[in-house]
Design a protein around this motif. Structure first.
Motif, PDB file in Angstrom:
ATOM      1  N   LEU A  67    -125.361-136.354  10.225  1.00 12.82           N
ATOM      2  CA  LEU A  67    -125.573-135.196  11.288  1.00 12.82           C
ATOM      3  C   LEU A  67    -126.126-135.498  12.818  1.00 12.82           C
ATOM      4  O   LEU A  67    -125.886-134.523  13.540  1.00 12.82           O
ATOM      5  N   PRO A  68    -126.833-136.969  13.418  1.00 12.26           N
ATOM      6  CA  PRO A  68    -126.865-137.080  14.427  1.00 12.26           C
ATOM      7  C   PRO A  68    -125.905-137.192  15.114  1.00 12.26           C
ATOM      8  O   PRO A  68    -125.994-136.141  16.227  1.00 12.26           O
ATOM      9  N   LEU A  69    -125.232-137.745  14.837  1.00 12.03           N
ATOM     10  CA  LEU A  69    -123.458-138.348  15.405  1.00 12.03           C
ATOM     11  C   LEU A  69    -122.878-136.573  15.513  1.00 12.03           C
ATOM     12  O   LEU A  69    -122.126-136.243  16.649  1.00 12.03           O
ATOM     13  N   MET A  70    -123.201-136.565  14.336  1.00 10.63           N
ATOM     14  CA  MET A  70    -122.230-134.665  14.175  1.00 10.63           C
ATOM     15  C   MET A  70    -122.405-133.042  15.088  1.00 10.63           C
ATOM     16  O   MET A  70    -122.055-133.041  15.835  1.00 10.63           O
ATOM     17  N   TYR A  71    -124.238-133.537  15.019  1.00 10.69           N
ATOM     18  CA  TYR A  71    -124.790-132.588  16.257  1.00 10.69           C
ATOM     19  C   TYR A  71    -124.608-133.082  17.873  1.00 10.69           C
ATOM     20  O   TYR A  71    -124.227-132.360  18.550  1.00 10.69           O
TER      21      TYR A  71
ATOM     22  N   VAL B  10    -115.216-130.465  16.663  1.00 16.22           N
ATOM     23  CA  VAL B  10    -115.518-131.711  14.570  1.00 16.22           C
ATOM     24  C   VAL B  10    -115.408-130.602  13.562  1.00 16.22           C
ATOM     25  O   VAL B  10    -114.893-129.718  13.813  1.00 16.22           O
ATOM     26  N   MET B  11    -114.757-131.625  12.995  1.00 14.18           N
ATOM     27  CA  MET B  11    -114.535-131.005  11.630  1.00 14.18           C
ATOM     28  C   MET B  11    -114.859-132.206  10.742  1.00 14.18           C
ATOM     29  O   MET B  11    -115.352-133.786  10.806  1.00 14.18           O
ATOM     30  N   VAL B  12    -115.618-131.454   9.066  1.00 15.09           N
ATOM     31  CA  VAL B  12    -116.134-132.825   8.534  1.00 15.09           C
ATOM     32  C   VAL B  12    -115.206-132.440   7.184  1.00 15.09           C
ATOM     33  O   VAL B  12    -115.421-131.021   6.518  1.00 15.09           O
ATOM     34  N   ALA B  13    -115.066-133.648   6.365  1.00 18.40           N
ATOM     35  CA  ALA B  13    -114.366-133.447   5.057  1.00 18.40           C
ATOM     36  C   ALA B  13    -115.106-134.256   3.995  1.00 18.40           C
ATOM     37  O   ALA B  13    -115.473-135.095   4.576  1.00 18.40           O
ATOM     38  N   THR B  14    -115.549-133.565   3.308  1.00 15.97           N
ATOM     39  CA  THR B  14    -115.898-133.652   1.854  1.00 15.97           C
ATOM     40  C   THR B  14    -115.714-132.920   0.800  1.00 15.97           C
ATOM     41  O   THR B  14    -115.043-132.271   0.712  1.00 15.97           O
ATOM     42  N   GLY B  15    -116.781-133.378  -0.017  1.00 17.49           N
ATOM     43  CA  GLY B  15    -116.070-132.263  -2.020  1.00 17.49           C
ATOM     44  C   GLY B  15    -117.120-131.048  -1.581  1.00 17.49           C
ATOM     45  O   GLY B  15    -118.216-130.756  -1.005  1.00 17.49           O
ATOM     46  N   ALA B  16    -116.736-129.938  -3.053  1.00 11.05           N
ATOM     47  CA  ALA B  16    -117.526-128.594  -2.520  1.00 11.05           C
ATOM     48  C   ALA B  16    -119.375-128.269  -2.355  1.00 11.05           C
ATOM     49  O   ALA B  16    -119.273-127.904  -1.735  1.00 11.05           O
ATOM     50  N   GLU B  17    -120.095-129.672  -3.421  1.00 10.76           N
ATOM     51  CA  GLU B  17    -120.736-129.327  -3.611  1.00 10.76           C
ATOM     52  C   GLU B  17    -121.760-129.792  -2.022  1.00 10.76           C
ATOM     53  O   GLU B  17    -122.653-128.715  -1.567  1.00 10.76           O
ATOM     54  N   LEU B  18    -121.242-130.570  -0.920  1.00 11.96           N
ATOM     55  CA  LEU B  18    -122.301-129.950   0.531  1.00 11.96           C
ATOM     56  C   LEU B  18    -121.490-129.208   1.427  1.00 11.96           C
ATOM     57  O   LEU B  18    -122.235-129.314   2.676  1.00 11.96           O
ATOM     58  N   ILE B  19    -120.788-128.477   1.362  1.00 14.90           N
ATOM     59  CA  ILE B  19    -119.416-127.325   2.564  1.00 14.90           C
ATOM     60  C   ILE B  19    -120.332-126.114   2.785  1.00 14.90           C
ATOM     61  O   ILE B  19    -120.959-126.065   3.906  1.00 14.90           O
ATOM     62  N   PRO B  20    -121.086-126.055   1.453  1.00 11.28           N
ATOM     63  CA  PRO B  20    -121.812-124.380   2.144  1.00 11.28           C
ATOM     64  C   PRO B  20    -123.253-125.032   3.238  1.00 11.28           C
ATOM     65  O   PRO B  20    -123.493-124.138   4.176  1.00 11.28           O
ATOM     66  N   GLU B  21    -124.130-126.428   2.606  1.00 11.01           N
ATOM     67  CA  GLU B  21    -125.395-126.157   3.506  1.00 11.01           C
ATOM     68  C   GLU B  21    -124.755-126.890   4.715  1.00 11.01           C
ATOM     69  O   GLU B  21    -125.014-126.594   6.117  1.00 11.01           O
ATOM     70  N   LEU B  22    -123.129-127.265   4.907  1.00  9.20           N
ATOM     71  CA  LEU B  22    -122.471-128.254   6.124  1.00  9.20           C
ATOM     72  C   LEU B  22    -121.986-126.494   7.212  1.00  9.20           C
ATOM     73  O   LEU B  22    -122.165-126.489   8.464  1.00  9.20           O
ATOM     74  N   ARG B  23    -121.582-125.416   6.356  1.00  5.67           N
ATOM     75  CA  ARG B  23    -121.232-124.345   6.836  1.00  5.67           C
ATOM     76  C   ARG B  23    -122.426-123.392   7.883  1.00  5.67           C
ATOM     77  O   ARG B  23    -122.693-122.784   8.896  1.00  5.67           O
ATOM     78  N   THR B  24    -123.970-123.663   6.837  1.00  6.85           N
ATOM     79  CA  THR B  24    -125.001-123.123   7.394  1.00  6.85           C
ATOM     80  C   THR B  24    -125.143-123.810   9.029  1.00  6.85           C
ATOM     81  O   THR B  24    -126.090-122.793   9.631  1.00  6.85           O
ATOM     82  N   ARG B  25    -125.077-125.018   8.775  1.00  7.22           N
ATOM     83  CA  ARG B  25    -125.690-125.539   9.987  1.00  7.22           C
ATOM     84  C   ARG B  25    -124.377-125.357  10.825  1.00  7.22           C
ATOM     85  O   ARG B  25    -124.588-126.348  12.197  1.00  7.22           O
ATOM     86  N   GLY B  26    -123.080-124.471  10.801  1.00 11.75           N
ATOM     87  CA  GLY B  26    -122.156-124.220  11.979  1.00 11.75           C
ATOM     88  C   GLY B  26    -121.288-125.156  11.755  1.00 11.75           C
ATOM     89  O   GLY B  26    -120.619-125.029  13.075  1.00 11.75           O
ATOM     90  N   PHE B  27    -120.924-126.097  11.072  1.00  8.54           N
ATOM     91  CA  PHE B  27    -120.473-127.218  11.753  1.00  8.54           C
ATOM     92  C   PHE B  27    -118.476-126.289  10.543  1.00  8.54           C
ATOM     93  O   PHE B  27    -118.696-125.754   9.652  1.00  8.54           O
ATOM     94  N   SER B  28    -117.337-126.896  11.725  1.00  7.98           N
ATOM     95  CA  SER B  28    -116.062-126.898  10.374  1.00  7.98           C
ATOM     96  C   SER B  28    -116.066-127.713   9.032  1.00  7.98           C
ATOM     97  O   SER B  28    -116.150-128.910   9.622  1.00  7.98           O
ATOM     98  N   THR B  29    -115.742-127.157   8.043  1.00  2.99           N
ATOM     99  CA  THR B  29    -115.247-128.203   6.483  1.00  2.99           C
ATOM    100  C   THR B  29    -113.640-127.804   6.431  1.00  2.99           C
ATOM    101  O   THR B  29    -113.126-126.768   7.156  1.00  2.99           O
ATOM    102  N   TRP B  30    -113.238-129.221   5.577  1.00  3.89           N
ATOM    103  CA  TRP B  30    -111.968-128.785   4.585  1.00  3.89           C
ATOM    104  C   TRP B  30    -113.185-129.402   3.576  1.00  3.89           C
ATOM    105  O   TRP B  30    -113.312-130.556   3.271  1.00  3.89           O
ATOM    106  N   THR B  31    -112.810-128.549   2.878  1.00  4.59           N
ATOM    107  CA  THR B  31    -113.188-129.219   1.470  1.00  4.59           C
ATOM    108  C   THR B  31    -111.901-130.230   0.643  1.00  4.59           C
ATOM    109  O   THR B  31    -110.742-129.314   0.411  1.00  4.59           O
ATOM    110  N   VAL B  32    -112.297-131.172   0.533  1.00  2.33           N
ATOM    111  CA  VAL B  32    -111.339-132.227  -0.467  1.00  2.33           C
ATOM    112  C   VAL B  32    -111.820-133.179  -0.884  1.00  2.33           C
ATOM    113  O   VAL B  32    -113.211-133.836  -1.145  1.00  2.33           O
ATOM    114  N   GLY B  33    -111.178-134.121  -1.952  1.00  9.38           N
ATOM    115  CA  GLY B  33    -111.363-134.158  -2.768  1.00  9.38           C
ATOM    116  C   GLY B  33    -112.364-133.829  -4.164  1.00  9.38           C
ATOM    117  O   GLY B  33    -112.505-132.802  -4.316  1.00  9.38           O
TER     118      GLY B  33
END
Length: 389
Positions: free
Chosen positions: A21-25, A34-57
């Motif tokens: 997160l520090p480097l992302m911010y 900035v784009m963040v790619a991870t699994g479904a569990e963390l996508i809501p938290e990342l979107r709450t923080r305003g980051f664009s995401t890809w749900t992968v894996g």
């Protein structure tokens, strides 16, 4: 200024995503895409923080289920089970993420890919498209870190049909949030770039719950067992051992865990499902935890001594380093008893040597480069990498 597209990749675990997160911010604040790619569990938290995401894996829960359903040979050689765990929990999910990430990255065109140390699909993307690959750590190196990385990389190259990425990994950039005096050996061939850890990145709108604000004015002990190995029986054991001490206690049960599971507690104990540690640690006199990397480094960044109750993963290595540094007391699973828990909490609260060691590490952490400084250097290097590609 050059603006870049920066892709962050991680396994869908809080302890793996949050250190990024520090480097992302910093990247977003500097105007980069900035784009963040991870699994479904963390996508809501990342979107709450305003980051664009890809749900992968796969989700981590799916990967863990596949591991549990696999067979274990009771006569297997030492280390075989650890290798099997690495393949099921990190190698196979990285292969699935790579299949989904590569076509997206081909159209998006990242200039830099920053991947936490156990996520390998991002490196495949970076090396496939000429982006700068960056590895980001999240704590102390566990024993056999280098061997586990080789196992995972060999699995990826065999499943994806790509060249071995071992040399690129071994000699690549490793962004390390662990202070050097605390770090163990394990990935020494990599080019280490230090980055200052903090108590955590606080989302907008978060504040301490009223139950915590109303605690008596006593030394605060923060009790948490994280998000993966949270054990309500152990939490109850700790509370039963220490709640009659002249302290206030903040307990987090973990996402989805009902605080009522801990039973009725006196008014100087506040039990909540979750509260950002960035809000709690500045108030704490001691931390009792599983010694996950984020909790461990957050407590040290705040200069708070710890009682370490490791349960799995990297927690044993973390707890040993905290113990060796004199910044806390470690109790292994077979050492935990009400008497020893009580004695450990009293020791870190009243023996000033623990607080002094924690404060010394806090000073060391404070001298490490900020995320903004590290990002600026990475962007410069990525720009040069683009020119020479």
């Amino acid at each position: 200024m050059v603006f870049m597209r920066i892709l962050f990749t991680s396994n869908p675990l809080v302890g793996h995503v949050f250190p990024l997160l520090p480097l992302m911010y910093a990247a977003r604040n500097a105007g980069h895409e900035v784009m963040v790619a991870t699994g479904a569990e963390l996508i809501p938290e990342l979107r709450t923080r305003g980051f664009s995401t890809w749900t992968v894996g796969p989700s981590f829960a799916d990967a863990a289920t596949e591991l549990q359903q696999s067979t274990t040979d009771p006569d297997a050689a030492p280390g075989t089970e650890l290798a099997r765990d690495a393949v099921f929990l990190f190698a196979r999910p990285s292969v699935r993420r790579a299949h989904e990430l590569i076509p997206r990255a081909a159209s998006w065109g990242p200039d830099m890919v920053i991947s936490e140390v156990l996520e390998f699909a991002g490196r495949e993307v970076a090396l496939s498209f000429g982006a700068l690959p960056v590895t980001h750590g999240f704590g102390t190196h566990v024993p056999e870190s280098a061997r586990l990385a080789r196992i995972i990389l060999d699995h990826l190259s065999s499943q994806l049909g790509t060249p071995s990425r071992q040399h690129a990994f071994d000699t690549g950039i490793y962004v390390d949030p662990c202070p050097p005096s605390l770090q163990a050996g394990g990935l020494s061939s990599m080019e280490t770039w230090l980055i200052r850890p903090g108590t955590g990145e606080l989302p907008a709108g978060h504040e301490l719950p009223q139950s915590i604000l109303e605690l008596p004015d006593r030394p605060v002990v923060y009790l948490t067992l994280g998000t993966v190995f949270n054990d309500p029986d152990l939490v109850r054991t700790v509370l039963d051992a220490i709640e009659d001490l002249p302290i206030s206690i903040v307990v987090t049960t973990g996402p989805g865990a009902d605080p009522a599971l801990l039973g009725p507690r006196p008014s100087h104990v506040a039990v909540v499902e979750f509260v950002p540690q960035a809000l709690v640690l500045p108030c704490a006199s001691a931390v009792v935890s599983h010694t996950g990397s984020g909790t461990m480094l957050g407590a040290l960044a705040a200069g708070v001594p710890q009682v370490c109750l490791p349960r799995g993963a990297d927690q044993f290595a973390n707890a040993e380093r905290v113990r060796s540094a004199g910044a806390g007391v470690r109790l292994l699973p077979d050492e935990v008893s009400p008497e020893r828990l009580r004695a450990a909490v009293q020791a870190v609260l009243h023996d000033q040597r623990y607080a002094q060691a924690a404060k010394a590490l806090q000073v060391e952490i404070g001298a490490m480069p900020t995320a903004a400084e590290v990002l600026g250097d990475l962007v410069t290097l990525a720009g040069a990498n683009t020119l020479t590609a």
